[in-house]
Motif scaffolding. Structure first.
Motif, PDB file in Angstrom:
ATOM      1  N   ARG A 316      -6.198  24.339 -32.506  1.00  0.00           N
ATOM      2  CA  ARG A 316      -5.102  24.055 -31.587  1.00  0.00           C
ATOM      3  C   ARG A 316      -4.605  25.401 -31.091  1.00  0.00           C
ATOM      4  NH1 ARG A 316      -1.920  19.507 -29.545  1.00  0.00           N
ATOM      5  NH2 ARG A 316      -1.650  18.489 -31.568  1.00  0.00           N
ATOM      6  N   HIS A 317      -4.513  25.551 -29.772  1.00  0.00           N
ATOM      7  CA  HIS A 317      -4.076  26.821 -29.203  1.00  0.00           C
ATOM      8  C   HIS A 317      -2.556  26.822 -29.104  1.00  0.00           C
ATOM      9  CE1 HIS A 317      -3.676  29.776 -25.762  1.00  0.00           C
ATOM     10  NE2 HIS A 317      -4.230  30.448 -26.742  1.00  0.00           N
ATOM     11  N   LEU A 318      -1.907  27.773 -29.763  1.00  0.00           N
ATOM     12  CA  LEU A 318      -0.446  27.696 -29.878  1.00  0.00           C
ATOM     13  C   LEU A 318       0.292  28.764 -29.066  1.00  0.00           C
ATOM     14  CD1 LEU A 318      -0.285  26.733 -33.657  1.00  0.00           C
ATOM     15  CD2 LEU A 318       0.083  25.239 -31.691  1.00  0.00           C
ATOM     16  N   TYR A 320       0.316  30.853 -24.774  1.00  0.00           N
ATOM     17  CA  TYR A 320      -0.201  30.900 -23.406  1.00  0.00           C
ATOM     18  C   TYR A 320      -1.137  32.085 -23.313  1.00  0.00           C
ATOM     19  CZ  TYR A 320       2.266  27.390 -20.669  1.00  0.00           C
ATOM     20  OH  TYR A 320       2.676  26.216 -20.127  1.00  0.00           O
ATOM     21  N   ASP A 321      -2.290  31.895 -22.689  1.00  0.00           N
ATOM     22  CA  ASP A 321      -3.168  33.030 -22.423  1.00  0.00           C
ATOM     23  C   ASP A 321      -2.925  33.440 -20.984  1.00  0.00           C
ATOM     24  OD1 ASP A 321      -4.153  32.919 -24.943  1.00  0.00           O
ATOM     25  OD2 ASP A 321      -6.069  31.983 -24.424  1.00  0.00           O
ATOM     26  N   LEU A 322      -2.503  34.683 -20.812  1.00  0.00           N
ATOM     27  CA  LEU A 322      -2.149  35.177 -19.488  1.00  0.00           C
ATOM     28  C   LEU A 322      -3.085  36.325 -19.121  1.00  0.00           C
ATOM     29  CD1 LEU A 322       1.674  35.375 -20.168  1.00  0.00           C
ATOM     30  CD2 LEU A 322       0.472  33.545 -18.943  1.00  0.00           C
ATOM     31  N   ALA A 364      -0.473  39.138 -28.382  1.00  0.00           N
ATOM     32  CA  ALA A 364      -1.702  39.360 -29.148  1.00  0.00           C
ATOM     33  C   ALA A 364      -2.860  39.845 -28.279  1.00  0.00           C
ATOM     34  CB  ALA A 364      -2.095  38.072 -29.861  1.00  0.00           C
ATOM     35  N   HIS A 365      -3.907  40.322 -28.943  1.00  0.00           N
ATOM     36  CA  HIS A 365      -5.157  40.854 -28.351  1.00  0.00           C
ATOM     37  C   HIS A 365      -4.932  42.149 -27.581  1.00  0.00           C
ATOM     38  CE1 HIS A 365      -6.612  36.994 -29.599  1.00  0.00           C
ATOM     39  NE2 HIS A 365      -6.089  36.326 -28.598  1.00  0.00           N
ATOM     40  N   LEU A 366      -3.921  42.932 -27.950  1.00  0.00           N
ATOM     41  CA  LEU A 366      -3.595  44.171 -27.234  1.00  0.00           C
ATOM     42  C   LEU A 366      -4.590  45.282 -27.541  1.00  0.00           C
ATOM     43  CD1 LEU A 366       0.242  44.229 -27.987  1.00  0.00           C
ATOM     44  CD2 LEU A 366      -0.888  43.378 -25.909  1.00  0.00           C
ATOM     45  N   ASP A 395     -10.427  39.963 -21.577  1.00  0.00           N
ATOM     46  CA  ASP A 395      -9.152  40.684 -21.541  1.00  0.00           C
ATOM     47  C   ASP A 395      -8.026  39.737 -21.137  1.00  0.00           C
ATOM     48  OD1 ASP A 395      -6.932  42.188 -20.239  1.00  0.00           O
ATOM     49  OD2 ASP A 395      -8.156  43.930 -20.776  1.00  0.00           O
ATOM     50  N   HIS A 396      -7.059  39.527 -22.029  1.00  0.00           N
ATOM     51  CA  HIS A 396      -5.878  38.726 -21.682  1.00  0.00           C
ATOM     52  C   HIS A 396      -4.788  38.942 -22.718  1.00  0.00           C
ATOM     53  CE1 HIS A 396      -7.548  35.930 -24.721  1.00  0.00           C
ATOM     54  NE2 HIS A 396      -6.319  35.471 -24.814  1.00  0.00           N
ATOM     55  N   LEU A 397      -3.614  38.431 -22.379  1.00  0.00           N
ATOM     56  CA  LEU A 397      -2.502  38.477 -23.334  1.00  0.00           C
ATOM     57  C   LEU A 397      -2.295  37.075 -23.891  1.00  0.00           C
ATOM     58  CD1 LEU A 397       0.122  39.806 -24.569  1.00  0.00           C
ATOM     59  CD2 LEU A 397       1.304  38.928 -22.549  1.00  0.00           C
ATOM     60  N   HIS A 398      -2.283  36.956 -25.210  1.00  0.00           N
ATOM     61  CA  HIS A 398      -1.879  35.692 -25.836  1.00  0.00           C
ATOM     62  C   HIS A 398      -0.399  35.850 -26.150  1.00  0.00           C
ATOM     63  CE1 HIS A 398      -2.120  32.148 -28.588  1.00  0.00           C
ATOM     64  NE2 HIS A 398      -1.141  32.805 -29.195  1.00  0.00           N
ATOM     65  N   PHE A 399       0.424  34.991 -25.540  1.00  0.00           N
ATOM     66  CA  PHE A 399       1.869  35.116 -25.687  1.00  0.00           C
ATOM     67  C   PHE A 399       2.454  33.833 -26.248  1.00  0.00           C
ATOM     68  CE2 PHE A 399       6.164  34.510 -23.884  1.00  0.00           C
ATOM     69  CZ  PHE A 399       6.779  35.633 -24.403  1.00  0.00           C
TER      70      PHE A 399
HETATM   71 ZN    ZN Z   1      -4.517  32.536 -26.794  1.00  0.00          ZN
END
Ligand code: ZN
Length: 429
Positions: A316-318, A320-322, A364-366, A395-399
């Motif tokens: 479950r993805h908890l 937003y991927d931006l 996350a993923h910085l 490449d994205h930000l998980h927020f």
């Molecule tokens: Zn994510």
């Protein structure tokens, strides 16, 4: 013959003397102790008490008596059960005629029918459960969403909001026991679930009331991710997340280990960090979304992973991927204090900012950090650069927003009207 008899008699006498000496030594030098007396200090409406007597040698009677004014009530009287040195008894002060207020409790341990040791405890009888009045609660919250409450208790209490199995702590904000609490509704919470406020006073009396907030269904997307196409990249990622030593582990087993076990471990870690929130408001206004970013993936998404045509894992993805351009600058969504800046397993390089009262934001993923743990940050201040560290395939930000360490949808917190209508009321009387 005579000599042998004499020797035997002497030996028997010596043995007897030994036994007596041992007994006397035990009785006088090994006085029994009672463990667990502190349970008697606070007596609520009903309490089960377990006392441990050590050592149990020669103990033949235990008496627990409560004294209050002219009253004298026996709470327990009996020996130790076989093979244990514990006694358990229930105290219900009202049933036995004790009033709310101070009482003196004496635990007496008798050994060998005559030797007595007694232990005294100053107790407070409090059988009155706390009263709780809800000053503000939202009318409805969505699955995956957040809510805030303002509650007044009649005395000093530990108060929390319970959503299914999850407890969200509250913060006392005034001398007269007004509490505020933020809570999240985990995405799989049934809409029929009753959200409760639980208050426990110093004596342990518990009051549970329904919050009266309804839960509205939220539709979450279902997404299928095919691992086959990206096997090489994923292989590199999961093997480094697992620490290398996996020659004999096949790709699917390794992927599941990362996606399931490591995910659970990392979520646990986030919960632990989520408990370190400051009891004050550090933020203002709505939260900001990374500028110029496009939503790649939504909160609550149910992901199914496929490898060579077969379902191999789910999650479950908890958040937003931006995504924006590569290595975009990531601003703090609101003001606060950095509580975590480091490697967080499948989340990769992660920053967590505490906004106070249990509310935090997670990035996350910085690639790199521009801030350090303990540092105060302002809304909009650059805290890092996007990348694909951890279990990210681009490449994205998980927020996400955390409440007490539980990820909730940031969508509401980005909305100024929602913040004004649903959050601001808890800060005013
Ligand atoms: Zn994510």
């Amino acid at each position: 013959m005579q000599g042998i008899k004499k020797a035997v008699r002497t030996l028997v006498l010596i043995a007897l003397a030994g036994v007596i000496a041992f007994t006397v030594y035990n009785l006088f030098f090994f006085k029994p102790k009672v463990v667990g007396l502190e349970q008697l200090e606070k007596l609520p409406k009903r309490k089960d008490i377990t006392l441990t007597v050590t050592p149990r040698n020669y103990v033949d009677l235990i008496t627990v008596t409560a004294y209050q004014g002219p009253r004298e009530v026996i709470l327990f009287r009996g020996g130790l059960p076989e093979r244990t040195n514990q006694i358990t008894f229930r105290v219900e002060p009202k049933e036995i005629g004790l009033r709310d207020g101070p009482a003196r409790i004496v635990v007496e341990v008798r050994r060998f029918y005559v030797l007595r040791e007694s232990f005294e405890v100053q107790a407070i009888v409090d059988t009155e459960p706390p009263r709780v009045r809800i000053i503000y609660a939202p009318y409805v919250v969505r699955q995956g969403g957040s809510g805030a409450v303002r509650v007044k208790a009649s005395e000093e209490v530990d108060l929390y909001v319970e959503v299914g199995e999850v407890r969200f702590r509250s913060y006392r904000v005034s001398e007269d026991n007004v509490h505020i609490a933020f809570f999240g509704v985990p995405p799989d919470t049934p809409v029929r679930e009753v959200i409760k406020v639980v208050a426990v006073d110093r004596a342990g009396n518990r009051t549970v009331i329904p919050l009266g907030t309804g839960i509205r269904r939220n539709r979450f997307r279902r997404v299928t991710i095919d691992l086959t196409r990206r096997e090489k990249l994923i292989r590199t990622k999961i093997y480094s997340l697992l620490g290398g030593n996996l020659e004999e582990m096949d790709f699917v087993t390794a992927f599941r280990k990362v996606n399931e076990e490591l995910r659970r471990r990392d979520e646990e870690r986030i919960r632990e960090i989520g408990r370190r929130s400051k009891p004050e408001r550090l933020w203002k206004g709505s939260f900001i979304q990374m500028p110029g970013s496009k939503v790649l993936s939504y909160y609550g998404e149910k992901r199914t992973y496929i490898y060579k045509g077969k379902v191999v894992s789910r999650s479950r993805h908890l958040g937003y991927d931006l995504a924006s351009v590569r290595n975009s600058r990531v601003p703090a969504a609101n003001s606060g204090i950095v509580v975590f800046a480091g490697d967080l397993g499948i989340y990769g390089n992660t920053v967590i900012i505490d906004h106070g009262f249990g509310v935090m934001s997670l990035y996350a993923h910085l690639a790199d950090f521009k801030v350090r743990e303990g540092e105060r940050v302002k809304k909009g201040q650059i805290i890092g650069i996007t990348d694909m560290t951890g279990l990210a395939f681009g490449d994205h930000l998980h927020f996400s927003i955390l409440i007490d360490g539980y990820e909730v949808t940031p969508l509401e917190w980005w909305d100024p009207k929602w913040v004004r209508m649903r959050i601001e009321p808890v800060f005013s009387d």
